[in-house]
Design a protein around this motif. Structure first.
Motif, PDB file in Angstrom:
ATOM      1  N   LEU A 177     -29.050 -37.711  -9.020  1.00 28.58           N
ATOM      2  CA  LEU A 177     -28.297 -36.459  -9.056  1.00 28.58           C
ATOM      3  C   LEU A 177     -28.058 -35.999 -10.493  1.00 28.58           C
ATOM      4  CD1 LEU A 177     -25.699 -37.205  -6.218  1.00 28.58           C
ATOM      5  CD2 LEU A 177     -27.702 -35.697  -6.091  1.00 28.58           C
ATOM      6  N   ASN A 180     -31.441 -34.729 -12.086  1.00 32.26           N
ATOM      7  CA  ASN A 180     -31.936 -33.479 -11.531  1.00 32.26           C
ATOM      8  C   ASN A 180     -30.934 -32.326 -11.623  1.00 32.26           C
ATOM      9  OD1 ASN A 180     -34.747 -33.937 -10.058  1.00 32.26           O
ATOM     10  ND2 ASN A 180     -33.519 -35.805  -9.828  1.00 32.26           N
ATOM     11  N   TYR A 182     -27.731 -31.994 -10.761  1.00 27.98           N
ATOM     12  CA  TYR A 182     -26.669 -31.761  -9.787  1.00 27.98           C
ATOM     13  C   TYR A 182     -25.315 -32.205 -10.340  1.00 27.98           C
ATOM     14  CZ  TYR A 182     -30.498 -31.112  -6.482  1.00 27.98           C
ATOM     15  OH  TYR A 182     -31.624 -30.650  -5.850  1.00 27.98           O
ATOM     16  N   PRO A 193     -19.902 -32.649 -10.383  1.00 29.19           N
ATOM     17  CA  PRO A 193     -20.955 -31.665 -10.069  1.00 29.19           C
ATOM     18  C   PRO A 193     -20.946 -30.509 -11.055  1.00 29.19           C
ATOM     19  CG  PRO A 193     -19.135 -31.501  -8.512  1.00 29.19           C
ATOM     20  CD  PRO A 193     -18.882 -32.721  -9.325  1.00 29.19           C
ATOM     21  N   TYR A 197     -23.848 -25.922  -8.492  1.00 28.27           N
ATOM     22  CA  TYR A 197     -23.937 -26.516  -7.151  1.00 28.27           C
ATOM     23  C   TYR A 197     -22.589 -26.563  -6.443  1.00 28.27           C
ATOM     24  CZ  TYR A 197     -28.679 -27.441  -8.506  1.00 28.27           C
ATOM     25  OH  TYR A 197     -29.986 -27.265  -8.914  1.00 28.27           O
ATOM     26  N   LEU A 202     -22.391 -27.231  -2.240  1.00 31.10           N
ATOM     27  CA  LEU A 202     -22.938 -28.559  -1.989  1.00 31.10           C
ATOM     28  C   LEU A 202     -21.944 -29.669  -2.323  1.00 31.10           C
ATOM     29  CD1 LEU A 202     -26.582 -28.181  -3.381  1.00 31.10           C
ATOM     30  CD2 LEU A 202     -25.668 -27.560  -1.135  1.00 31.10           C
ATOM     31  N   GLY A 229     -23.748 -29.821   1.746  1.00 30.10           N
ATOM     32  CA  GLY A 229     -24.486 -30.630   0.771  1.00 30.10           C
ATOM     33  C   GLY A 229     -25.238 -31.761   1.430  1.00 30.10           C
ATOM     34  N   PHE A 233     -29.281 -32.274   1.074  1.00 24.86           N
ATOM     35  CA  PHE A 233     -29.970 -33.437   0.516  1.00 24.86           C
ATOM     36  C   PHE A 233     -30.782 -34.185   1.564  1.00 24.86           C
ATOM     37  CE2 PHE A 233     -26.647 -32.909  -2.761  1.00 24.86           C
ATOM     38  CZ  PHE A 233     -27.498 -32.753  -3.854  1.00 24.86           C
TER      39      PHE A 233
END
Length: 247
Positions: A177, A180, A182, A193, A197, A202, A229, A233
């Motif tokens: 996470l 990438n 997030y 977060p 997002y 999410l 979220g 995912f």
């Protein structure tokens, strides 16, 4: 059909096919097979009128030699027969015409149509257990997420994913996470977060206050994955290669 000149077989789709080598032998062609087929196949379309296959033949020492062959349609076989310009070619063309008539008559018989339907149904039954098994993880994932009304911890999301076939622990999921985008990678916001997002629904951040021994107030922040979220995912891992990247 009686007096079979050349073996005709059917594909799983019910289409009739003939071996080019069998036709070559029946026509008693003097030219080498490869040269004969290369010359005459130029008038036809590969993978439509003919497909390349291998055929085995036993040689003098008993070994099986693999040779190039071609499966050709009845229409192509009739044309090649006529192109030989021989009485033998005419006879073979007439043979194929009769084969087609017999096949059409057979397929129009209601009993045969019923048999074909039963065969198709049996093939589906034979494969149903495999199909169900392949679909089961996705169905479990979907059910688990669809029934989730509460936000969960990232560690709980990792457990949910692992229980359904994609093995990943909490630490690796956190790393994924962060890598990438997030979650924040460093600083006071690490593992929280990113706003993008949160805005997409999410994640949410649960804020809690704690009283320290000296009476001061300490705030803690916990990242949680919303129902939306979880759905996001789960679908992402099922539909892509992400499970390979994090595994």
């Amino acid at each position: 059909m009686n007096n079979e000149l050349i073996k005709v077989h059917e594909t799983e789709q019910g289409e009739q096919r003939v071996s080019a080598r069998d036709l070559y032998k029946a026509l008693e062609i003097k030219k080498r097979f490869s040269a004969w087929f290369d010359t005459n196949s130029k008038l036809f379309i590969r993978d439509v009128d003919f497909t390349t296959v291998k055929t085995g033949t036993v040689v003098n020492n008993g070994a099986v030699l693999q040779l190039d062959d071609f499966e050709i349609t009845i229409e192509m076989a009739k044309s090649l027969s006529m192109m030989s310009r021989t009485k033998k070619g005419q006879d073979i063309r007439n043979y194929f015409i009769q084969v087609e008539k017999d096949h059409k008559a057979l397929m129009s018989d209601p009993r045969m149509q019923m048999a074909m339907g039963l065969k198709s149904a049996q093939m589906m039954l034979d494969h149903k257990d495999k199909i169900i098994e392949e679909m089961k993880p996705k169905a479990v994932f979907a059910d688990a997420v669809n029934t989730s009304k509460q936000s969960i911890l990232v560690g709980d999301l990792a457990k949910l994913i692992s229980q359904n076939g994609v093995k990943i622990g909490q630490n690796r999921l956190f790393a994924y996470l962060r890598d990438n985008g997030y979650l924040h990678k460093s600083g006071s916001q690490c593992n929280r977060p990113t706003q993008r997002y949160i805005d997409q629904g999410l994640f949410e951040v649960k804020e809690s206050s704690h009283t320290n021994p000296d009476g001061s107030i300490r705030l803690t922040f916990t990242t949680k994955v919303t129902g939306k979220g979880q759905q996001y995912f789960v679908n992402k891992f099922l539909a892509s290669d992400d499970q390979m990247k994090i595994g």
